[in-house]
Structures are given as structure tokens and as C-alpha cells.
Scaffold this active site. Structure first.
Site, PDB file in Angstrom:
ATOM      1  CB  THR A   9      28.067  32.109  42.155  1.00 22.52           C
ATOM      2  OG1 THR A   9      29.040  31.265  41.522  1.00 22.52           O
ATOM      3  CG2 THR A   9      27.792  31.580  43.548  1.00 22.52           C
ATOM      4  CB  CYS A  10      28.231  31.855  36.650  1.00 26.17           C
ATOM      5  SG  CYS A  10      30.019  31.836  36.729  1.00 26.17           S
TER       6      CYS A  10
END
Length: 813
Positions: free
Chosen positions: A780-781
Site C-alpha cells: 500500500t505504501c
């Protein structure tokens, strides 16, 4: 003074950007100055800093050939094997100052490694003087300040630097190794470098370095290296060192520097255009029970025309869903039916067979889609059935029509409405994804509870558009919780509109833009990107901040109670906290990416003799640095391999929960005045995000256009199948996929081209990675999906569905 006679110059020292050898605490540096191994002088210890300024003067007896050695140590580790070594410089006196002529020299030198090859970083600033006059301390102070924005590094283990003892200052940040490989190599020092946006190139000459930084000494917050900012603009940095700009004229913030030829009218026009885009996107958001059959999976035209049911005993599970579509009634009424008219002239129909009445003409056939999965996995319509043949409605139910003649049903027992005909088998059967069954049923249950029913009367809120935050605060905080549960009537000052839903939607849209604006220091952008929010731990700069957090809690509760959406999205941990769930290390990724990597490394590696940690953390608040015990007496309890899991858990809880506990409790006190805690707890954190922010209409073409591929080509079969599957999914499933891959269901106002990652703009990426037997994995980063090379469309759809629907929580890395 002869060159062979000893002279007595004075010495003053300061350093900047020391290496942070401990992950979780700052060093206590002191300096040792030695001349020829005979004269030794030691400075005092400066506590918990990477930028010590001693301002102490020593007298030295030297000649031209004397070598001045200055070493920096960490007093906390001085008794350890490496003595907490932080760097050294060696200076030949005759090379830097003319002892015969005398004078005053200010030198800047890069700290060097010792023979142990320990990583060092930072600069040492020296003032040498051969007279007894007081050196220019202002100049030294200025130089010290000029280095505050120099590159800093953090690491876990002493390592050999790959090329030099410090990274060169440059206009762009070094590439974070985790950006290309999130599974960080334990042998690599996790680090992050945040140079200033226009750092001067490093110079080998101390004077050159000194001058380059000295030129930035007097920069105020109203200018930067590119010159003065336009009137009313200010430059600031967030807690992650990212520069942003505050426009005090409009009380807004932006990551983009205002141009030198700043045109206020053009900027205002651009802001208004962006606001319109956001407004349209916000008003199109909805929840499952709000959407029509148009958002259901589309069936082939040929199958929609099928009228004959399959033979009995079919192995396929059959489900039914009412589309609400009707055809005009023609011909005679069925036997036992009669048409009548109300005093207002509206026709209705009486079914004498069942002694019931309805607004729906029995000749207007309502189409019932009956579809299930056949052998090849596609949806097939089975039959269409008239409403008149379904029998009476259950007790307490009523059938009504919308103004577009679409049928819906009212359950007077629970005071709820639904598109689903209660006489039909539930459309939420085994053919529908588990998460969708759960979320929709939870939503129906949640909104049917007595505590969520609108009370009689009206709640009037009058605000000015240009002062909506302060006006809303005054209006909402003056009213009791029971008053806020009455029908909400919003009025904008100077406007004649009546609130039938549109004004309240506009109200929550505008207010959410204001109250979550980092300008007010109540919330700040997360480490994930620049549009998800978290509570600002330094919100106490506003003495009334707790009252404002209670107000914001009331607003969020008010939006949920009145079925409106806020145009704001929080980090995953915030939703967990609202549900009173325990936060985990994975949640740290959205709060502090570096700390997440460091804690993960700590769990995965042997730390004995490597990390000198205790059950305490250092925290800085308004310039004051203090040590906080994670448990009683924690600063005296060492962290070992046996108790490091407990340490990581306590650090995570402190970083995410404890630092903002006061603010969060104020927020929840306002929220729970309208939404009882036991009711909202039926949702999980991802469902709560959708409940607060709604489900967006996602443009798949825009998503695909701004996607990068690693190991795949856009023409590859698995990529073609991926986009076919995404297009076949409804809006809720697409939002789930977006949550799974980016950590939030929010789409930037300008579409996927503005998608952000933890380190700035980061396009959505599909990478060829993983075993075909495994599920897809998200990072997700970095907005990245690791997609194994699945052999068939069916396998890909099955694996994607499981990954998206069954995976809980954010930060799947």
C-alpha cells in the site's frame, strides 16, 4: 611569531547532522579535541540531539605542523566497545591558519570514519582564533542553523558505508531501497534521506561549504532558495520533513510552490475548478442499499430474454434479484383486481383476492432476474415474473414508487426501506461475495436500530460559506445531542435554497474540507500520501483543540446519522481505534514508514549486542525533548531477543494511540453522542471507511491509463484479464480493490495520475511476482500489486476475489 614556536589559538566547536546510530533514541554527543596526543580537551555533553552546539573555548599550544584531532562520541555508549563513536576530523594547523599573521578562521569539515569503518554522518564546524577577542558567536550560530535542513540518516546496525561516509547533498533524494523491493534486505541499513528541496552541491573545500550554507542562513518562512514567496504565503514543513505552502489569503495548503508570476485570479479559478470536480465526485458517492440495479452485474441481452426455467434438480445455485424495471400496463386487469382513485386523483389498485392495495398497476410487469452460475461460470437469466403473482407482502411492509416509477419497499416494523422485494428469496445468497452480504446486512441492521431513527422536529443550522468552520462549530456545539438527531435543515446565509438533501450534502462537503485542513493543526497528512489524514500529536498548539476534536467527532457522527458523506479519509489505524480494536505493527506503515521498517527488522533479527534499547522512547514536543517509559521503569529495562516482541507492541501502541489519546478521546466523546459505540462496532475498519466516505464511481479507463507494469506488458493475457475483471465488478468491489492496493478508497481530484505514495507521486503498478498457487499481494505504501502469472481468467478472478474480499486491515506488505 615564528613558525617553530608554539602559538595559542582558541577553539570553538559545533556539529550538525550526526549519525543516529540508535533507531529509537537520539545520542548525547560530546567532543574530545587532542593536539599531538598530549593536549586533550573535552566538551560538555549535549543531551539528545543530532546538532549539538557547545560554544566552549579551549586554549591550545600548537605550531604549523601540529595535528588537531577532534572526535565525537555518544556519552550513553562511551563504555561500550566502540565508545559510541560518531566521527572524527584531523586538521593540520598550518594548512588552515597563518600563525604569524594571526586571524580568525571558521572551518566546516565532514566527519570521517575511524579504523572500525563504522558509518558516520554530519559536519563539524570549528572556529580557530589566534587572538583573545571573542569570536563571532552569531556567525557560528548562523552556520549551525544553516545545517538544520541537511540530510539526515537513521539506521539499525553499524555498517560499512558503500562509497563515502556521508551522502552528497543534492537536489533530489537518494532512492529508498524499499521503493523497489519492499521486502527489505536485513543486511542493508534502512534509511531515509530528506534533503531540502534545493540543497547546494557538496564541496570538498570547507570554505565553500560554509559559504553555500551561509547564504541560506537568513531565509525566513516567507521565502526559499527560489526567492520571496507571494504576499500571504508561508513555507512550512510537516513532521516527515516534507515542505508545503500555506496560503493565508484563502486559509488553504498545497504541496506546490506558488509561481513567481503568481496570479491570484488564475489560482482562484483553478481552485474553484478543482472544488467542482471534488464536489461532483463527493455527491456521486453512495452505499450498497442506495444503488440501483444499474450497478448490478450486467447480463447478456440474449440471457435476459429467457423465459423458461431450467429442469428441476439443477446443481446450480439460483438466486433472484429484482431490477425494479417495469413495463406499461395494458389490457384488462387480472381477475379479482379493481382500480380506484384517491381524493387527490392518484390511481391505486385493490386486490380482492388478498384484500390488499398497491400503487403498482398489476398489468405493469416487474422483471425479476433469476440468475445463477452455469457450467462455464457465467451469469444466466432464468425467468421473468409479474409482481401480481408473488402474493401479499409480509405484515408491516408496503410497496411504493419513486418519482421515476421504480418500485421500492418500506418496512414499517423497522422504519427502513429497501429495493429488495421481501417476497423473493434474498438476493444476498451464496452467489454474492461474503463481504457484500455482510456489509449490506450490517448496514440494514445498523440503520434500523432505534438509536439511529430521526426524531420529530427540525434541527436548523445556519452558516456562512466563507466562515463555515467557525459558524458550524458555534451552531453544532450549542445544540444538544437529541436536537442534532432531528431532521437536519441547513441554510447558507444569503441563499434562499430549501434543504431537501442537497444543501446538507454541500454542507458536509465544504465543512470536511475546512475542519481537516492541516492549516488548523488539528490533523496532518499521513506517511502514506498527501490525502489520507491522521491526528496531529502537536495539536495542543491550539489551547482549544480538545473542544474542536469533540466538535469534529460530532460532525462525523452527524454525517453517519443523517446518511451523508464526508470528503475525507483517514489512515487505517484511525478506523481501528474508532472500533476499539487493537492496532498492530502493520498499521504503523501509514504513520511512520521508517519506524515500521526498523521495528520489523528488530523482530526478524538477532539484536543482542547490536541495538542498545530500553523500554522507553524519546519524544519532542514544542522543542522540549523528553524520555517516556513504555512501562513502569522502562528506561532501566533493556530490550532483549526474549522481550523484543513486547517492546515492538508497546512502541506501536505509543506511536499510534498514546501520543494522540487525549485528542482521540475528545473526538470519540462527540462521536458517541450520536452514534452508540456498540452499534458502530458491527463494522470492520474498511466498512467504516465506506460508511463515512461512501463508495466512489471509479473510472477504470483512467485507472488503466495511469498504470505501470513490471515484468508484464499491457498486451499480456493476465493483464488483459485483470482489467476485464475490474470492469465486470461493481463500484463497491472496485472500491475494495482500491482499498486493498492503495490503503484507501479515495481517488485524487485529478484522477489516478495524481495518485500518491509514501515518497511522493506514485503510479499504480502491477508487478509480475509470486507463485500462481498464491494470492495476489499488495504494497500500500507504493500503490503496487504483486500479481502472479495466473494461467486462466477464472483462476485470476477467483484469486483476486479472495484476496480483496477476505483480507482484513490495511498495509498488506
Amino acid at each position: 611569531m615564528g613558525s617553530n614556536l608554539p602559538a595559542q589559538p582558541n577553539l570553538r566547536l559545533t556539529t550538525d547532522g550526526l549519525y543516529k546510530r540508535d533507531v529509537f533514541r537520539f545520542p548525547d554527543p560530546f567532543a574530545v579535541a587532542t593536539v599531538g596526543g598530549e593536549q586533550t580537551h573535552t566538551t560538555s555533553v549535549i543531551k539528545k540531539t543530532l546538532n549539538p552546539y557547545w560554544n566552549e573555548m579551549f586554549d591550545l599550544r600548537v605550531n604549523e605542523d601540529s595535528i588537531l584531532a577532534i572526535q565525537i562520541f555518544d556519552q550513553k555508549k562511551f563504555k561500550k566497545k566502540d565508545q559510541g563513536f560518531l566521527g572524527v576530523i584531523n586538521v593540520r594547523i598550518g594548512d588552515v591558519i597563518d600563525l604569524q599573521m594571526g586571524g580568525d578562521e571558521m572551518l566546516t569539515r565532514d566527519l570521517k570514519k575511524s579504523n572500525d569503518n563504522l558509518v558516520v554522518h554530519g559536519k563539524l564546524i570549528i572556529n580557530l582564533s589566534t587572538n583573545l577577542s571573542t569570536p563571532n558567536t552569531n556567525q557560528a550560530n548562523g552556520l549551525h542553523r544553516s545545517h538544520v535542513q541537511s540530510s539526515t540518516s537513521s539506521g539499525l546496525v553499524p555498517q560499512v558505508a558503500p562509497s563515502s561516509s556521508h551522502p552528497a547533498a543534492s537536489g533530489t533524494a537518494p532512492v529508498d531501497p524499499s521503493a523497489s523491493n519492499p521486502s527489505l534486505n536485513p543486511q542493508r541499513v534502512p534509511s531515509t534521506t530528506r534533503p531540502s528541496s534545493t540543497a547546494a552541491p557538496a564541496s570538498a573545500a570547507g570554505a565553500a561549504v560554509s559559504n553555500s550554507h551561509g547564504s541560506r542562513t537568513n531565509l525566513s518562512s516567507f521565502e526559499d532558495s527560489q526567492g520571496r514567496l507571494p504576499a500571504g504565503w508561508e513555507r512550512r514543513e510537516d513532521n516527515l520533513g516534507r515542505t508545503y505552502y500555506v496560503d493565508h489569503n484563502t486559509r488553504t495548503t498545497t504541496w506546490t510552490r506558488p509561481s513567481s508570476n503568481y496570479n491570484e485570479h488564475a489560482q482562484r479559478s483553478q481552485r474553484e475548478a478543482n472544488m467542482q470536480l471534488e464536489r461532483r465526485a463527493h455527491q456521486s458517492r453512495m452505499l450498497p442499499e442506495d444503488r440501483t440495479g444499474a450497478n448490478s452485474p450486467n447480463l447478456p441481452e440474449s440471457s435476459q430474454q429467457a423465459h423458461t426455467p431450467p429442469a428441476g434438480g439443477s446443481a446450480n445455485a439460483v438466486s433472484m434479484m429484482a431490477t425494479g424495471a417495469t413495463t406499461a400496463g395494458t389490457g384488462e386487469l387480472p381477475p379479482g383486481w379493481e382500480q380506484r382513485t384517491t381524493p387527490e386523483g392518484r390511481p391505486y389498485f385493490v386486490d380482492h383476492n388478498t384484500r390488499t392495495t398497491t400503487w403498482v398497476d398489476p398489468r405493469r410487469q416487474q422483471y425479476i432476474r433469476m440468475y445463477g452460475q452455469n457450467a462455464n461460470g457465467t451469469n444466466t437469466t432464468i425467468q421473468q415474473q409479474p409482481v401480481s403473482q408473488l402474493g401479499p407482502l409480509p405484515s408491516g411492509w408496503e410497496m411504493r414508487l419513486t418519482n421515476t416509477a421504480r418500485v421500492y419497499f418500506v418496512d414499517h416494523n423497522t422504519k427502513t426501506t429497501t429495493w429488495d422485494d421481501p417476497r423473493l428469496p434474498s438476493s444476498l445468497d451464496q452467489g454474492v461475495p461474503q463481504y457484500k452480504r455482510d456489509f449490506r446486512r450490517k448496514l440494514i441492521y445498523f440503520r434500523s436500530q432505534p438509536a439511529l431513527r430521526i426524531m420529530s422536529g427540525q434541527c436548523h443550522v445556519k452558516v456562512r460559506r466563507n466562515n463555515i468552520f467557525e459558524d458550524s462549530y458555534a451552531e453544532i456545539m450549542r445544540q444538544s445531542a437529541s436536537d442534532l438527531k432531528k431532521r437536519l435543515m441547513i441554510k447558507f446565509d444569503g441563499e434562499d435554497g430549501l434543504d431537501y438533501g442537497g444543501l446538507s450534502r454541500e454542507f458536509f462537503f465544504l465543512l470536511s474540507h475546512e475542519m481537516f485542513n492541516p492549516f488548523y493543526c488539528l490533523f496532518e497528512y499521513s506517511a502514506h500520501d498527501n490525502y489520507t489524514l491522521q491526528i496531529n500529536p502537536h495539536s495542543g498548539v491550539n489551547p482549544e483543540h480538545l473542544n474542536y476534536f469533540k466538535f469534529i467527532g460530532r460532525v462525523v457522527g452527524l454525517a453517519i446519522f443523517h446518511r451523508r458523506f464526508l470528503d475525507s479519509f483517514f489512515i487505517g489505524a484511525f478506523y481501528k481505534m474508532m472500533l476499539r480494536k487493537k492496532v498492530s505493527l502493520q498499521d504503523m506503515e501509514g504513520v511512520d514508514e521508517d519506524l515500521h521498517r526498523n521495528l520489523t527488522w528488530t523482530l526478524d533479527n538477532d539484536i543482542e549486542g547490536v541495538l542498545e534499547l530500553t523500554f522507553s522512547v524519546d519524544d519532542e514536543k514544542f522543542g522540549e525533548r523528553r524520555t517516556i517509559d513504555l512501562k513502569p521503569g522502562g528506561r532501566d529495562i533493556p530490550v532483549t531477543n526474549e522481550n523484543k516482541a513486547e517492546y515492538v507492541e508497546l512502541v506501536t501502541e505509543w506511536k499510534i494511540v498514546k501520543r494522540v489519546e487525549e485528542q482521540f478521546n475528545a473526538f470519540m466523546s462527540g462521536f458517541n453522542e450520536l452514534i452508540p459505540a456498540d452499534l458502530v462496532n458491527v463494522f470492520d475498519e474498511r466498512e467504516l471507511e465506506l460508511l463515512i466516505g461512501g463508495i466512489a464511481d471509479i473510472d477504470v479507463d483512467d485507472w488503466k491509463k495511469h498504470t505501470d507494469y513490471r515484468g508484464y506488458q499491457e498486451s499480456d493475457e493476465v493483464i488483459q484479464n485483470f482489467w476485464k475483471i475490474v470492469r465486470s465488478w461493481d463500484a463497491e468491489q472496485k472500491s475494495r480493490l482500491l482499498q486493498f492496493t492503495t490503503g484507501t478508497s479515495r481517488i485524487p481530484v485529478n484522477g489516478f495520475k495524481d495518485l500518491q505514495g509514501s515518497d511522493g507521486p506514485r503510479r499504480f503498478t502491477i508487478e509480475k511476482s509470486g507463485d500462481p498457487a498464491a494470492l495476489p499481494k499488495s504494497h500500500t505504501c507504493f500503490n503496487r500489486l504483486d500479481l502472479p502469472p495466473y494461467k486462466s481468467y477464472e483462476t485470476l478472478e477467483h484469486k483476486m476475489s479472495i484476496a480483496v474480499e477476505e483480507t482484513l486491515g490495511f498495509g498488506q506488505e
